[in-house]
Design a protein around this motif. Structure first.
Motif, PDB file in Angstrom:
ATOM      1  N   ASP A   1      23.046  -3.692  18.730  1.00 24.72           N
ATOM      2  CA  ASP A   1      23.225  -4.765  17.757  1.00 24.72           C
ATOM      3  C   ASP A   1      24.152  -4.336  16.627  1.00 24.72           C
ATOM      4  OD1 ASP A   1      21.461  -6.203  19.326  1.00 24.72           O
ATOM      5  OD2 ASP A   1      19.730  -5.785  18.035  1.00 24.72           O
TER       6      ASP A   1
ATOM      7  N   ALA B   1      27.770  -4.187  17.969  1.00 23.46           N
ATOM      8  CA  ALA B   1      28.303  -5.535  18.172  1.00 23.46           C
ATOM      9  C   ALA B   1      28.681  -6.171  16.836  1.00 23.46           C
ATOM     10  CB  ALA B   1      27.287  -6.404  18.907  1.00 23.46           C
ATOM     11  N   ALA B   2      27.842  -6.010  15.828  1.00 21.17           N
ATOM     12  CA  ALA B   2      28.138  -6.561  14.501  1.00 21.17           C
ATOM     13  C   ALA B   2      29.374  -5.895  13.906  1.00 21.17           C
ATOM     14  CB  ALA B   2      26.932  -6.389  13.576  1.00 21.17           C
ATOM     15  N   TRP B   3      29.467  -4.587  14.043  1.00 21.83           N
ATOM     16  CA  TRP B   3      30.624  -3.862  13.509  1.00 21.83           C
ATOM     17  C   TRP B   3      31.910  -4.292  14.215  1.00 21.83           C
ATOM     18  CZ3 TRP B   3      34.155  -0.384  15.567  1.00 21.83           C
ATOM     19  CH2 TRP B   3      34.990   0.227  14.625  1.00 21.83           C
TER      20      TRP B   3
ATOM     21  N   ARG C   1      32.506  -7.096  15.724  1.00 20.50           N
ATOM     22  CA  ARG C   1      32.821  -8.470  15.312  1.00 20.50           C
ATOM     23  C   ARG C   1      33.519  -8.465  13.962  1.00 20.50           C
ATOM     24  NH1 ARG C   1      30.841 -12.823  12.369  1.00 20.50           N
ATOM     25  NH2 ARG C   1      31.046 -14.819  13.399  1.00 20.50           N
ATOM     26  N   GLU C   2      32.964  -7.746  13.000  1.00 20.75           N
ATOM     27  CA  GLU C   2      33.568  -7.696  11.665  1.00 20.75           C
ATOM     28  C   GLU C   2      34.947  -7.040  11.696  1.00 20.75           C
ATOM     29  OE1 GLU C   2      32.726  -9.235   8.808  1.00 20.75           O
ATOM     30  OE2 GLU C   2      31.266 -10.165  10.155  1.00 20.75           O
TER      31      GLU C   2
ATOM     32  N   SER D   1      37.027  -7.042  14.188  1.00 13.35           N
ATOM     33  CA  SER D   1      37.951  -8.011  14.788  1.00 13.35           C
ATOM     34  C   SER D   1      38.331  -9.101  13.793  1.00 13.35           C
ATOM     35  CB  SER D   1      37.317  -8.644  16.028  1.00 13.35           C
ATOM     36  OG  SER D   1      37.084  -7.661  17.002  1.00 13.35           O
ATOM     37  N   LEU D   2      37.348  -9.581  13.059  1.00 13.59           N
ATOM     38  CA  LEU D   2      37.639 -10.601  12.048  1.00 13.59           C
ATOM     39  C   LEU D   2      38.553 -10.041  10.959  1.00 13.59           C
ATOM     40  CD1 LEU D   2      34.162 -12.331  11.665  1.00 13.59           C
ATOM     41  CD2 LEU D   2      36.240 -13.314  12.682  1.00 13.59           C
TER      42      LEU D   2
END
Length: 56
Positions: free
Chosen positions: A28, A31-33, A35-36, A38-39
């Motif tokens: 988790d 995945a959060a890292w 995502r951030e 990539s954003l």
């Protein structure tokens, strides 16, 4: 600084290959890292793309 980043990326890749992030809170967090990360990269390279999709 670049060498430290390369080392960190190599350790992350090794952890992924070893299955460290396959389940649980490690998965988790990764995945959060990702995502951030990539954003953040998209905010720099193409901010209008995110704005049009409600990520601004």
């Amino acid at each position: 600084m670049r060498a430290a980043l390369r080392d960190a990326e190599a350790r992350l890749a090794a952890g992924i290959r070893a299955g460290r992030y396959d389940a649980g809170p490690e998965r988790d967090a990764l995945a959060a890292w990702l995502r951030e990360r990539s954003l953040d990269a998209t905010r720099v390279s193409n901010p209008r793309f995110l704005a049009r999709r409600g990520f601004a």
